[in-house]
Scaffold this motif. Structure first.
Motif, short mmCIF file in Angstrom:
data_model
loop_
_atom_site.label_atom_id
_atom_site.label_comp_id
_atom_site.label_asym_id
_atom_site.label_seq_id
_atom_site.Cartn_x
_atom_site.Cartn_y
_atom_site.Cartn_z
N ILE A 133 0.84 -1.20 0.00
CA ILE A 133 0.00 0.00 0.00
C ILE A 133 0.87 1.25 0.00
O ILE A 133 0.51 2.27 -0.59
CB ILE A 133 -1.05 -0.01 1.14
CG1 ILE A 133 -2.14 1.05 0.88
CG2 ILE A 133 -0.42 0.24 2.49
CD1 ILE A 133 -2.94 0.86 -0.38
N CYS A 134 2.03 1.18 0.62
CA CYS A 134 2.97 2.30 0.58
C CYS A 134 3.41 2.55 -0.87
O CYS A 134 3.43 3.69 -1.33
CB CYS A 134 4.16 2.01 1.49
SG CYS A 134 5.34 3.36 1.65
N ALA A 135 3.73 1.48 -1.57
CA ALA A 135 4.12 1.60 -2.98
C ALA A 135 2.95 2.14 -3.81
O ALA A 135 3.14 2.99 -4.68
CB ALA A 135 4.56 0.24 -3.52
N ALA A 136 1.75 1.67 -3.52
CA ALA A 136 0.57 2.14 -4.25
C ALA A 136 0.38 3.64 -4.05
O ALA A 136 0.12 4.38 -5.01
CB ALA A 136 -0.67 1.38 -3.80
N ARG A 137 0.51 4.10 -2.82
CA ARG A 137 0.33 5.54 -2.53
C ARG A 137 1.43 6.38 -3.19
O ARG A 137 1.17 7.48 -3.67
CB ARG A 137 0.30 5.77 -1.03
CG ARG A 137 -0.97 5.29 -0.39
CD ARG A 137 -0.96 5.54 1.09
NE ARG A 137 -2.23 5.17 1.69
CZ ARG A 137 -2.35 4.70 2.91
NH1 ARG A 137 -1.28 4.54 3.69
NH2 ARG A 137 -3.54 4.39 3.38
N ALA A 138 2.65 5.87 -3.19
CA ALA A 138 3.74 6.60 -3.83
C ALA A 138 3.50 6.69 -5.33
O ALA A 138 3.66 7.77 -5.93
CB ALA A 138 5.07 5.92 -3.53
#
Length: 168
Positions: free
Chosen positions: A101-106
């Motif tokens: 989810i961190c990668a998705a938000r970035a």
């Protein structure tokens, strides 16, 4: 007790005005952020001395999350991609869900919408598999936002329902 500690920790906030309270809280958050980054960088430095099979991935996630919070999306992704093999090798599925989810938000911040959807769905699927509500909630909220912006009403509504159900 927790109540006593909270009362003593929060008491100074009641002695000053609201602007000062906000400044004190802001300073505390900034100090925490700096220490979080500092110790994660130290952990990565130590990590370099370990054999490949013993390296940890979590400091990479902490740094990625810290840079994401500062809207430094590319830097966040560089930490994710640098540490992804260690995060995956550690095998903690909750951590993997959070990294996705961190990668998705970035990616969303960089307007890489296809990548944001890809990582959100990875997070959603793994979160569903391990019954990790935060993973399900965060990924479904981002997917709702993306599909809503794209006027994909059916998909948007689907993830809105999922994120709403996660609160119950």
């Amino acid at each position: 007790t927790l109540y006593t500690w909270l009362k003593s920790a929060l008491f100074p906030f009641f002695l000053v005005g609201v602007p000062t309270q906000i400044k004190m809280i802001s300073d505390t958050v900034i100090a925490f952020f700096k220490s979080e980054v500092k110790y994660s960088l130290l952990a990565l430095e130590f990590n370099q001395t370990l054999p490949e099979k013993n390296k940890w991935g979590f400091p990479y996630f902490i740094l990625a999350q810290a840079h994401l919070q500062k809207n430094e999306y590319q830097k966040s992704l560089s930490y994710i991609y640098s540490g992804l093999k260690y995060i995956m090798a550690n095998g903690f599925e909750k951590d993997i869900t959070q990294v996705y989810i961190c990668a998705a938000r970035a990616h969303y911040g960089l307007k890489n919408i296809d990548s944001a959807i890809y990582y959100s769905k990875l997070s959603y699927n793994l979160g569903s598999k391990i019954f990790y509500n935060d993973g399900i909630l965060n990924s479904s909220q981002l997917l709702f936002t993306i599909y809503n912006e794209q006027s994909k009403i059916d998909s948007s509504f689907k993830y809105l329902q999922i994120s709403s159900a996660s609160f119950q």
